[in-house]
Design an enzyme around this catalytic site. Structure first.
Site, short mmCIF file in Angstrom:
data_model
loop_
_atom_site.label_atom_id
_atom_site.label_comp_id
_atom_site.label_asym_id
_atom_site.label_seq_id
_atom_site.Cartn_x
_atom_site.Cartn_y
_atom_site.Cartn_z
N LYS A 24 0.85 -1.21 0.00
CA LYS A 24 0.00 0.00 0.00
C LYS A 24 0.88 1.24 0.00
O LYS A 24 0.66 2.18 -0.76
CB LYS A 24 -0.88 0.02 1.24
CG LYS A 24 -1.50 1.37 1.55
CD LYS A 24 -2.35 1.38 2.79
CE LYS A 24 -1.60 1.67 4.04
NZ LYS A 24 -1.34 3.08 4.31
N ASN A 25 1.91 1.25 0.84
CA ASN A 25 2.69 2.47 1.03
C ASN A 25 3.70 2.71 -0.09
O ASN A 25 4.47 3.66 -0.04
CB ASN A 25 3.37 2.48 2.40
CG ASN A 25 2.33 2.61 3.51
OD1 ASN A 25 1.17 2.94 3.24
ND2 ASN A 25 2.73 2.32 4.72
N CYS A 118 -5.08 12.52 11.95
CA CYS A 118 -5.77 11.23 11.91
C CYS A 118 -5.66 10.66 13.31
O CYS A 118 -5.17 11.29 14.23
CB CYS A 118 -5.16 10.30 10.87
SG CYS A 118 -3.61 9.63 11.41
N ARG A 123 -0.20 14.60 12.51
CA ARG A 123 0.34 14.32 11.17
C ARG A 123 0.74 15.63 10.46
O ARG A 123 0.19 15.99 9.42
CB ARG A 123 -0.64 13.52 10.32
CG ARG A 123 -1.14 12.24 10.93
CD ARG A 123 -0.08 11.19 11.16
NE ARG A 123 0.49 10.61 9.96
CZ ARG A 123 -0.02 9.59 9.30
NH1 ARG A 123 -1.16 9.06 9.69
NH2 ARG A 123 0.60 9.11 8.25
N ASP A 308 4.41 0.63 11.92
CA ASP A 308 3.16 0.02 11.44
C ASP A 308 2.96 -1.40 11.96
O ASP A 308 1.86 -1.91 11.98
CB ASP A 308 3.14 -0.02 9.90
CG ASP A 308 3.08 1.39 9.33
OD1 ASP A 308 3.36 1.55 8.13
OD2 ASP A 308 2.79 2.32 10.09
N ARG A 400 -8.48 -0.31 4.26
CA ARG A 400 -7.57 0.67 3.64
C ARG A 400 -6.23 0.02 3.31
O ARG A 400 -5.55 0.43 2.38
CB ARG A 400 -7.29 1.82 4.62
CG ARG A 400 -8.45 2.73 4.84
CD ARG A 400 -8.05 3.86 5.80
NE ARG A 400 -9.16 4.80 5.99
CZ ARG A 400 -9.08 5.83 6.81
NH1 ARG A 400 -7.97 6.06 7.52
NH2 ARG A 400 -10.10 6.65 6.97
C1 EPZ Z 1 4.23 6.89 6.08
O1 EPZ Z 1 3.48 7.94 6.68
C2 EPZ Z 1 3.28 5.71 6.00
N1 EPZ Z 1 2.12 6.04 5.17
C3 EPZ Z 1 2.82 5.31 7.40
O2 EPZ Z 1 2.02 4.13 7.29
C4 EPZ Z 1 4.05 4.96 8.23
O3 EPZ Z 1 3.65 4.68 9.55
C5 EPZ Z 1 5.01 6.17 8.24
O4 EPZ Z 1 5.36 6.51 6.88
C6 EPZ Z 1 6.30 5.88 8.99
O5 EPZ Z 1 6.94 4.78 8.42
C7 EPZ Z 1 2.25 6.01 3.82
O6 EPZ Z 1 3.30 5.73 3.29
C8 EPZ Z 1 1.01 6.32 3.04
P1 EPZ Z 1 6.41 10.24 8.19
P2 EPZ Z 1 4.10 9.45 6.71
O7 EPZ Z 1 6.31 11.50 7.40
O8 EPZ Z 1 4.80 9.74 5.44
C9 EPZ Z 1 6.34 13.42 11.72
C10 EPZ Z 1 0.14 2.78 7.64
O9 EPZ Z 1 -0.39 2.30 8.66
N2 EPZ Z 1 6.36 14.43 10.64
O10 EPZ Z 1 7.64 9.40 8.07
O11 EPZ Z 1 3.02 10.37 7.14
C11 EPZ Z 1 5.03 12.67 11.78
O12 EPZ Z 1 4.09 13.38 12.57
C12 EPZ Z 1 0.63 4.21 7.67
O13 EPZ Z 1 0.33 2.16 6.56
C13 EPZ Z 1 6.49 15.78 10.99
O14 EPZ Z 1 6.59 16.13 12.16
O15 EPZ Z 1 5.16 9.29 7.89
C14 EPZ Z 1 5.40 11.37 12.41
O16 EPZ Z 1 5.43 11.54 13.81
C15 EPZ Z 1 0.42 4.86 9.03
N3 EPZ Z 1 6.48 16.71 9.99
C16 EPZ Z 1 6.82 11.12 11.90
O17 EPZ Z 1 7.30 12.39 11.42
C17 EPZ Z 1 6.36 16.37 8.66
O18 EPZ Z 1 6.37 17.26 7.79
C18 EPZ Z 1 6.91 10.13 10.75
O19 EPZ Z 1 6.11 10.61 9.73
C19 EPZ Z 1 6.22 14.99 8.34
C20 EPZ Z 1 6.23 14.05 9.34
#
Ligand code: EPZ
Length: 419
Positions: A24-25, A118, A123, A308, A400
């Protein structure tokens, strides 16, 4: 549908094999990337997930012609002039933010509403926006609407992410692939899904190096063409079914996986006392012995233990011998499964980013509900190992990220049905 539920009669040992679907990701950013080539791309091994269908709706709303045949999605983005992602679509799937970089790269303008928070926390997307501004993009934020316009690109940009954000890394890649200038991303995310997106873009003619390491270099090219590409296997789906084998003391062969993406997951299941045997594109897991607690599980950016998988491992450790400590370092609020597991007699104390799981001998069925994708999957895993019939509601969250979870599980002996 909002109202559908899963009914699971626990206590049956799972044995057999499950074919793992495409990630998915990975398919989500790759579908966004098809906008950049203005041509036809066929994306194979694309799982039938509500999130993938939402991405296809966004592509259509931007003027793409999208067809979906089995596990192949074909996108013709020749006539894609759209620059708006509707509020509805943004709220349906917050990871639609990954379309921002692709739309900007293709048409130079993008308006979309701030992705809602979410269940996992606020996020934020500050890293995405900061990086795009460094690349010359003008961004105004007004009443929850992001209005972005591409400006003159710097000849070269050297961007250091304060944390290795997957989404921010993807958005920078998508915006830098088509155009001019060299973009360096330091402290880039190293997830396999990043390398998969790079693989697709390179096949379309992009110039990218360093994917999978912390330093990514993208040289903008004037044009990208379409291609055929097969999405990598879903390592989180695979880990979920490993959890199902573990909690039912069963044995499963998972086919169509990439063990090299899963060392940190495999090692946690081995620490629990499971036999874990990786082959080239398969993993065999055997859990004949009762599960033992794992002293500490801490989630980290790849190649650390993936956040995850954390709810799924929490469910398995809930019925184990001993006490485990789980530390969630990535998301603010990712212990949503804990209160629901407690309704099944689990003994879990979650406070801030730490959860202490006192393994119990038995879990008991109870009416529980999913509040997010992976917490929902964790409840299904727990129900498989619980006494009695458990009803899991709000399973649209689960749809999802899992293609028909009940089909996969019943094919290996689970008594599970969707009502
Ligand atoms: C991706 O989300 C995945 N989703 C998530 O999977 C996964 O948990 C996550 O990466 C971490 O591996 C998809 O790929 C669609 P991040 P993403 O930006 O890109 C903070 C699932 O269950 N952050 O690496 O949103 C954020 O709040 C989903 O399949 C900021 O602070 O993850 C989080 O605490 C859930 N500012 C951390 O970084 C930003 O601008 C990691 O977020 C961006 C992120």
């Amino acid at each position: 549908m909002e109202s559908s539920k899963l009914l699971i009669e626990g206590g049956r040992r799972l044995t057999g094999e499950i074919q793992i679907h495409g990630a998915k990701n990975s398919v989500l950013p790759i579908l966004a990337a098809t906008l950049l080539c203005g041509d036809v791309s066929s994306i194979h091994n694309s799982a039938s997930l509500s999130n993938a269908f939402a991405a296809m709706r966004i592509l259509r709303s931007l003027g793409c012609d999208v067809t979906h045949e089995g596990s192949t999605v074909t996108v013709n983005s020749a006539n894609a002039e759209g620059d708006i992602v509707s509020d509805g679509l943004m709220h349906e799937m917050r990871s639609s933010i990954v379309f921002l970089g692709a739309i900007l790269g293709r048409v130079g303008r993008c308006r979309l509403s701030f992705p809602g928070g979410c269940e996992l926390g606020p996020r934020p997307i500050d890293l995405h926006l900061e990086a795009l501004r460094r690349l010359g993009v003008k961004i105004t934020e007004d009443h929850g609407i992001l209005d972005c316009t591409a400006g003159a690109r710097p000849q070269s940009a050297d961007i250091t992410l304060s944390l290795p954000s997957v989404g921010a890394t993807e958005n920078i890649m998508l915006y830098s692939a088509l155009g001019t200038g060299e973009t360096v991303i330091r402290n880039a995310a190293r997830e396999p899904e990043i390398s998969d997106l790079a693989g697709y873009l390179i096949k379309c003619g992009a110039e990218i190096s360093g994917q999978g390491t912390s330093t990514l270099v993208i040289n903008g090219v004037p044009e990208l063409h379409g291609c055929e590409y097969s999405v990598m296997p879903d390592r989180i789906e695979a880990a979920t079914y490993m959890g199902a084998a573990a909690i039912t003391n069963g044995e499963l062969m998972l086919r169509g996986v990439r063990p090299s993406d899963m060392y940190s997951c495999m090692s946690v299941f081995s620490e629990m006392g499971c036999g874990v045997y990786p082959y080239d594109d398969k993993i065999f897991i055997s859990a004949r012995k009762p599960i033992s607690a794992v002293r500490t599980v801490r989630t980290m950016p790849y190649p650390g233990f993936p956040t995850d998988c954390q709810p799924i491992v929490m469910a398995v450790l809930a019925k184990s011998r001993g006490t485990s400590v789980i530390v969630e370092n990535i998301f603010e609020n990712r212990f949503m499964a804990a209160p629901e597991l407690r309704r099944m007699d689990a003994n879990i104390k979650a406070e801030g980013k730490v959860a202490v799981v006192e393994g119990v001998k038995k879990l008991y069925s109870a009416p529980v509900r999913a509040y997010d994708l992976r917490a929902g999957a964790a409840l299904v895993v727990a129900a498989l190992g619980a006494e009695g019939q458990t009803q899991v509601s709000n399973i649209h969250y689960i749809d999802r990220g899992y293609e028909s979870i009940e089909t996969a599980l019943s094919s290996v002996g689970a008594d599970i049905r969707r009502i």
